[in-house]
Scaffold this motif. Sequence first.
Motif, mmCIF file in Angstrom:
data_model
loop_
_atom_site.group_PDB
_atom_site.id
_atom_site.type_symbol
_atom_site.label_atom_id
_atom_site.label_comp_id
_atom_site.label_asym_id
_atom_site.label_seq_id
_atom_site.Cartn_x
_atom_site.Cartn_y
_atom_site.Cartn_z
ATOM 1 N N GLN A 31 16.673 7.566 12.993
ATOM 2 C CA GLN A 31 17.916 6.975 12.463
ATOM 3 C C GLN A 31 18.532 7.914 11.426
ATOM 4 O O GLN A 31 19.745 8.106 11.376
ATOM 5 N N GLY A 91 11.411 12.047 18.023
ATOM 6 C CA GLY A 91 10.470 12.233 16.912
ATOM 7 C C GLY A 91 10.686 11.258 15.774
ATOM 8 O O GLY A 91 11.241 10.179 15.961
ATOM 9 N N ILE A 141 9.371 1.908 22.049
ATOM 10 C CA ILE A 141 10.710 1.663 21.499
ATOM 11 C C ILE A 141 11.032 2.791 20.525
ATOM 12 O O ILE A 141 10.221 3.111 19.641
ATOM 13 N N HIS A 142 12.210 3.383 20.702
ATOM 14 C CA HIS A 142 12.614 4.514 19.855
ATOM 15 C C HIS A 142 13.980 4.219 19.224
ATOM 16 O O HIS A 142 14.901 3.808 19.932
ATOM 17 N N PRO A 143 14.133 4.479 17.911
ATOM 18 C CA PRO A 143 15.367 4.082 17.221
ATOM 19 C C PRO A 143 16.498 5.106 17.296
ATOM 20 O O PRO A 143 17.114 5.434 16.275
ATOM 21 N N ALA A 185 4.757 -0.080 19.441
ATOM 22 C CA ALA A 185 5.721 -0.792 18.597
ATOM 23 C C ALA A 185 5.631 -0.218 17.190
ATOM 24 O O ALA A 185 4.923 -0.733 16.337
ATOM 25 N N MET A 201 3.052 5.556 15.270
ATOM 26 C CA MET A 201 3.590 6.830 14.812
ATOM 27 C C MET A 201 2.765 8.051 15.217
ATOM 28 O O MET A 201 2.791 9.075 14.546
ATOM 29 N N ASN A 250 8.765 -5.188 15.491
ATOM 30 C CA ASN A 250 8.911 -5.181 16.957
ATOM 31 C C ASN A 250 7.758 -5.919 17.634
ATOM 32 O O ASN A 250 7.956 -6.579 18.653
ATOM 33 N N GLY A 252 2.582 0.145 11.360
ATOM 34 C CA GLY A 252 3.221 -0.311 10.114
ATOM 35 C C GLY A 252 3.632 -1.753 10.084
ATOM 36 O O GLY A 252 2.854 -2.651 10.405
ATOM 37 N N ARG A 253 4.892 -1.947 9.727
ATOM 38 C CA ARG A 253 5.498 -3.251 9.464
ATOM 39 C C ARG A 253 5.356 -4.266 10.596
ATOM 40 O O ARG A 253 5.143 -5.446 10.373
ATOM 41 N N GLY A 254 5.549 -3.810 11.827
ATOM 42 C CA GLY A 254 5.301 -4.690 12.972
ATOM 43 C C GLY A 254 6.410 -5.666 13.317
ATOM 44 O O GLY A 254 6.149 -6.684 13.967
HETATM 45 C C1 GAR Z 1 11.076 0.938 14.616
HETATM 46 O O1 GAR Z 1 12.374 1.245 14.175
HETATM 47 C C2 GAR Z 1 10.713 1.779 15.814
HETATM 48 O O2 GAR Z 1 11.788 1.986 16.693
HETATM 49 C C3 GAR Z 1 10.305 3.060 15.174
HETATM 50 O O3 GAR Z 1 9.576 2.672 14.029
HETATM 51 C C4 GAR Z 1 10.044 1.405 13.584
HETATM 52 C C5 GAR Z 1 8.858 0.474 13.518
HETATM 53 O O4 GAR Z 1 9.224 -0.748 12.938
HETATM 54 N N1 GAR Z 1 9.495 3.865 16.037
HETATM 55 C C6 GAR Z 1 9.474 5.179 15.975
HETATM 56 O O5 GAR Z 1 10.122 5.822 15.174
HETATM 57 C C7 GAR Z 1 8.564 5.848 16.984
HETATM 58 N N2 GAR Z 1 8.585 7.270 16.811
HETATM 59 P P1 GAR Z 1 8.319 -2.024 13.123
HETATM 60 O O6 GAR Z 1 6.900 -1.615 12.704
HETATM 61 O O7 GAR Z 1 8.908 -3.039 12.183
HETATM 62 O O8 GAR Z 1 8.382 -2.441 14.563
#
Ligand code: GAR
Length: 201
Positions: free
Chosen positions: A123, A119, A109-111, A88, A91, A14, A10-12
Motif C-alpha cells: 500500500q 512484496g 491476499i495481497h494489498p 492471510a 509475511m 482477513n 499478525g493482526r488477523g
Molecule cells: C493485509 O493487508 C494483507 O493483504 C497483507 O497484510 C495485511 C494483513 O492484515 N498481506 C501482505 O502484505 C502479504 N505480503 P491482517 O493480518 O489484518 O489480515
Amino acid sequence: TTKIAVLVSGRGSNLQSVIDNIESGYIRDAEIKVVISDVGDAYALERARKHGIPAVFTDPLSFENKPAFELEILKTLKEHNIDLILLAGYMRIVGKEIISAYPNRIINIHPALLPAFKGLHAQQQAFKYGVKVSGCTVHFVDEGMDTGPIIIQKCVPVLEDDTADTLAARILEQEHKIFPEAVKLFAEGKLKVEGRIVVHT
Ligand code: GAR
C-alpha cells in the motif's frame, strides 16, 4: 467439506473475515481446521482460539533452515487433512516444500493490484509511487513472489488527502470482501486454473 488451514503473522483481520463468512453461511461446506502463525504473539492466534479453532505457533528460529521449518508446517497440515491453505497476512515466502504439496490449493491476499507493487508494504509502495487507483488481489500461490494466477481483484481510488494509512484502510475494506469470496468459490469447486488464467465456472 473443504478443510482449511490459515497461515498468519499478525493482526488477523482477513482470518476474521473468513471465520465470520463461514459462521454466517456465506461460505458453505468449509471449515477452518487450524491456524498456524510464524509469530508467537500474533493477535490472529487469539482470534482463532476465541472461535475454538486450534491455533499453532511454529517458531522459524527453532529450525535449522527453511525446508525444515516448512516440513514442520506440512506435518501440521497433514494432521488436519488440509485441502486448502489460506495466506492471510502471512509475511513469509512459501517455499517449494509446501507449494509442491498443494498445487493451486494455496490462496494469498495481497494489498495491491498485481503485478504492480509485489512484496512488503504494497500500500505504501503504491502511495509513494503516486498511483491514482490501487486495490487488492486474491491469487493462487506459485513459486514466485506474488506471481500466481489471479482469482479476484478489486480497485479503490487514491484520494487527494490520503496518507499511506488511509489508503491501506480503504484497501483493507475490500480485502475483507474478495478474500472470503474467493474461498467461497474454491469451496464450491468453481475455480478452474488454465495456465495463468483462473476461470470462474
Ligand atoms: C493485509 O493487508 C494483507 O493483504 C497483507 O497484510 C495485511 C494483513 O492484515 N498481506 C501482505 O502484505 C502479504 N505480503 P491482517 O493480518 O489484518 O489480515
